[in-house]
Design an enzyme around this catalytic site. Sequence first.
Site, PDB file in Angstrom:
ATOM      1  CB  CYS A 484      -0.959  -0.009   1.182  1.00 15.07           C
ATOM      2  SG  CYS A 484      -0.176  -0.220   2.792  1.00 15.07           S
ATOM      3  CG  HIS A 775      -3.842   0.553   4.922  1.00 17.24           C
ATOM      4  ND1 HIS A 775      -3.297  -0.306   3.984  1.00 17.24           N
ATOM      5  CD2 HIS A 775      -4.960   1.087   4.361  1.00 17.24           C
ATOM      6  CE1 HIS A 775      -4.053  -0.292   2.896  1.00 17.24           C
ATOM      7  NE2 HIS A 775      -5.064   0.546   3.102  1.00 17.24           N
TER       8      HIS A 775
END
Length: 864
Positions: A484, A775
């Site tokens: 990510c 994230h």
Amino acid sequence: ITFQGAASSSLLIQYFEASKPKNVHSRPIQFQRHVMFEKRSQKERKEKLLDASLSHHMNKLMIDEDCEETLVPVVEVYPRKFLYSLVTPPADTKKEKVHGFNSENAFQITKTNSFFLASKLSDVDAVLNAILKEVAPNKSSSCVRLWCKHVSGTRSGDGYELVELDQLTIVNGKVAIKGGSVSNGKDTKEQRSVEDWMKQHEPNLLVETRNNSSSKWLRESLILSNRIDVGDFVDAQDTAGNWYEAVVREVGMNHVLVHYLGWASRWDGKIRRRNDDEELPNGISKKCLAPAPLWAHTKPWRQNIEVGQNLEIRDSRSTTVQPKWFRAIVLEIGKPDDKPRPLEGSARLEELESTDGQKYPILLLKRKQQIKVEVPQEKERNIALAMSKKKNKNETYDSKENAPYSRWVNLYGEELCIAGTHMKAPEIVKEKKPVTIMYEFDPRKPPVEVLKSPFHGAGFVRESLRGQPPAPGSVGLQNLGNSCYMNSIVQCLNHCEPVLQYFLHQEYAKDLNQKNPLGSSGKVALAYASLLDDIWGGQYSVLAPRLLKITIANFAPQFNNIYQHDSHEFNSFIMDGLHEDCNRVKSKPYVEDLEGFGMPDEKIAIESWRRHLLRHDSIIVDHFQGMHRSHVTCPICGRESIKFDVYSSISVPLPSSKSQAPVYLKECLEKFTEGEQLDENNAWYCPNCKRHVCALKMLAVWSLPDILIIHLKRFTYETKNGKVERSKIEDKVLFPIENLDLTEFLLGPVDPDALPIYDLFGVSEHQGGTANSGHYTATVRNSQDRKWYRYNDSHVGTSSGEASVTGGAYLLFYKRAKGSSRWAGMEKDMRERGVDPHGDLSSDLDGFTEVKTKKRHKKKAPNQ
């Protein structure tokens, strides 16, 4: 509408029914205010008012009609209406019949058809408690309680369910448990809003009172725990705190055995019958709350089913003991009163047993509505079975094994579950605006197999999916195992127009430097160009950026794994990789750093940049690089050094805020330009003292590029007792979406045709405790339709620039609002001063001379 003072958090609204004169039933109502500022044109404002006149009979905020376009305050006012009735016992409970009191009707109802208005943004807990105090002001909390009209999943009751006010607080995303464990101080608590609560409850209330705390509640027998029976449908909690639709299979004195719908019987659980039971039998978990009314905590998702929606369906060949789940796509929705169709190829399901021993399938609320679905995985299996049968003509197989992949199923049966119940792959999660219109595997792009691991995004096959993206260039990127951080940066750079056009129009081909020892032989640039071609080709909605990831991993071993990485670190690498692969300098000369204390800053800056161009000249240098002015002073001898250093991003510190109040971006920039004393780990070598010293250092921005990347230094590293402690500053930094004026921070010359005023076009965001965990996502403004989109790996949704202003904003991508200035304005400055940007290195005693071209000439005498 009038505001009650500038500091007030409420506003006064005059409310009336549209069908009645304004002076009839007019009453002031207090609301929390929710003010947003929007740009409105005169035409838009008139349309808004026209729409308002056709909507619910609530007054809208009147706005000034004089201006053609202006920022106006828009107050969101949609009060929700709670109907309520007061339920009271007779004053003399000894009399058997007083005011209709008898064994069948043990209470009287007063104040019928009364109502209470509340803002949809208010905490429902506060609103419901306020209703109790308003309706029964003289009753203590132990003598008043609330009932709400609710869809009943039980065979008995009058349609009202007791409202558990102590279950309205959500702790760590789950309903708080009465008498549960003590908070550790890190729990996150949130209150449900009125709007959210009304999605699962009807605003029709009964306020029940009793004479004193020792009196019996007259509706006690109607409480769910007292009337619950086998076959009733309820909401039931598991030991992890998750709520599921369930059917009751057994009722004991202190426990209830429930079967969770959509799960095998081996997961059936015994839970407490009442929340106030102190002692529970062995095997009954104290972590679970008692059953709640159906859809009090779960969502009635079947009522909002849509054609094209993704669901989960049981494999037609799986068993009831261990069912397997596939993805299903809704093709058609039958009407609730349609005659039931034959269920061909349905999976084997759980059954309930009646008192007479008859078994029947579980249908929620006995509803028989059906939908038609398509199961792609069963379609592929059917084709494989058909091919196998052709090869072995004598072989036969059960038609059950070859179930129709397109078939009717019971919507309220156990064969279906909402997406995300069993299959956690993100591609099955339905969004309001799907990323793709259709899915089609592209054989030219084989699936990416991600290694199995406990990390985010691992353990799944990732493939590129054909389909129409929500906007040109707004394509999702598959997570290839904690990638990510890469996806976040790629999405931001993807809408950097100078670089985008450079690669899409194949301009990079003429600059490709495949012999540069500091590059990747052009492979990083080629992989990036290939990815941009796919993103902007219009054929894909989701891409698996496998080639780029593998290519970068080959030349940067730190990324050759499935660990999480710092998106700022990755951004620095890919920028440097693209620069070196497209470096126009094919043979780099040796160049020494220039120190110019005592010389004019303009001369030092020009010569420093000229020396930089002798080794670095690329599209990245053209648009991304500027210069800092670094002034270092020795604290011992006073020796000073001035150098001009090239940067591709500015890393600014965050001012500490003990109150966690938001800080402004300009405060960060001011702190960046403050003087600091270097520590021992960053000591400066003083040529006069002949040793490293903790010098005093001041930085200033000399020039600003067309594309400015600002890195917010959220992550701190401190060494304590020999150990490195990492932490993150979560403070929100308030940065402008448009017109970031950096004139006051620019030390060098200002180009009137390209002012240092910037507009935001991308934000790399981080959620988590450290840069190497958590994230990464991105919020980016599309360079074509000028709209904002949020990118969460493969998922793309609409957003706004303001939505990116959070405590997770990490890298800010700005572009110059007007004009363009190559080399951060240095090209124009050098040309105006008659300096050849690509001159040689001959110099005078002061380090300067008239700059020559690269052609060799006889060396001139030093200037006097």
